[in-house]
Write a protein that holds these residues in place. Structure first.
Motif, short mmCIF file in Angstrom:
data_model
loop_
_atom_site.label_atom_id
_atom_site.label_comp_id
_atom_site.label_asym_id
_atom_site.label_seq_id
_atom_site.Cartn_x
_atom_site.Cartn_y
_atom_site.Cartn_z
N MET A 1 0.52 -0.90 -11.00
CA MET A 1 -0.56 0.06 -10.83
C MET A 1 -1.68 -0.42 -9.91
N ILE A 2 -1.51 -1.56 -9.24
CA ILE A 2 -2.52 -2.03 -8.29
C ILE A 2 -2.70 -0.97 -7.20
N ALA A 3 -3.94 -0.53 -7.03
CA ALA A 3 -4.31 0.46 -6.00
C ALA A 3 -3.52 1.76 -6.11
N ALA A 4 -3.08 2.10 -7.32
CA ALA A 4 -2.36 3.35 -7.54
C ALA A 4 -3.32 4.53 -7.37
N PRO A 5 -2.82 5.64 -6.88
CA PRO A 5 -3.67 6.83 -6.83
C PRO A 5 -4.12 7.22 -8.25
N MET B 1 5.65 -1.40 -4.86
CA MET B 1 6.05 -1.01 -3.49
C MET B 1 6.59 0.41 -3.46
N VAL B 2 7.42 0.76 -4.44
CA VAL B 2 7.98 2.13 -4.46
C VAL B 2 6.89 3.14 -4.76
N LEU B 3 6.00 2.83 -5.70
CA LEU B 3 4.90 3.73 -6.03
C LEU B 3 4.02 3.98 -4.81
N ILE C 1 5.88 6.22 -2.35
CA ILE C 1 5.83 7.62 -2.80
C ILE C 1 4.46 8.22 -2.49
N ALA C 2 3.41 7.47 -2.79
CA ALA C 2 2.05 7.96 -2.53
C ALA C 2 1.83 8.20 -1.03
N LEU C 3 2.36 7.32 -0.21
CA LEU C 3 2.21 7.43 1.23
C LEU C 3 2.94 8.69 1.77
N LEU C 4 4.09 8.97 1.16
CA LEU C 4 4.91 10.08 1.66
C LEU C 4 4.52 11.44 1.08
#
Length: 157
Positions: free
Chosen positions: A94-98, A148-150, A153-156
């Motif tokens: 969850m580091i820097a998660a939206p 990395m996957v999270l 996903i956030a980037l896309l």
């Protein structure tokens, strides 16, 4: 060595290693440990990025001791009830998660998938590293994969 729930919860080191008792769940203790990591994450998410990462690094270092000591005391290398490593792995995810519950749920699912699946090199470290570090490292790596996957996903989206 069989240890009762009362003995686990009355020993501060074991209580923390067992995720305040969440690791005592008879089935899927890792999932229950990760579930308890969620409200703790909500509290931690109020921190800015640098202090959040500092807390996670400290939790990792403390976890090496907690998990190693508890494993030694119980006589089981990676007792399923030891879930402090799940706390740290999820917090890494969850580091820097939206912001928002959707991202918490996605992070939870991703972390659990990587923790259970253990793709290379996670499985290698899980099988070949002993002590508290060995208990912690596979969840740290699963957390990094999930992070990395999270973020992707956030980037896309």
């Amino acid at each position: 060595m069989t240890v009762s729930a009362r003995e686990i919860l009355s020993n501060p080191i074991h209580c923390l290693a067992f995720g305040f008792g969440s690791g005592l769940a008879p089935k899927a203790p890792g999932t229950f440990g990760t579930l308890l990591a969620v409200p703790l994450y909500i509290l931690l998410s109020q921190l800015s990025l640098l202090p959040y990462i500092l807390v996670v690094v400290i939790a990792f270092a403390v976890g090496i001791y907690l998990c190693g000591r508890t494993a030694t005391d119980l006589g089981v290398h990676d007792h399923p009830g030891i879930v402090w490593d799940e706390f740290v792995g999820f917090w890494i995810t969850m580091i820097a998660a939206p912001a928002g519950w959707l991202w918490v749920v996605i992070g939870f699912i991703l972390f659990r998938l990587f923790d259970i699946w253990k793709p290379w090199p996670i499985r290698f470290f899980d099988k070949n590293v002993e002590s508290g570090l060995g208990i912690m490292i596979d969840d740290v790596l699963a957390g990094i994969y999930a992070l990395m996957v999270l973020q992707l996903i956030a980037l896309l989206t």
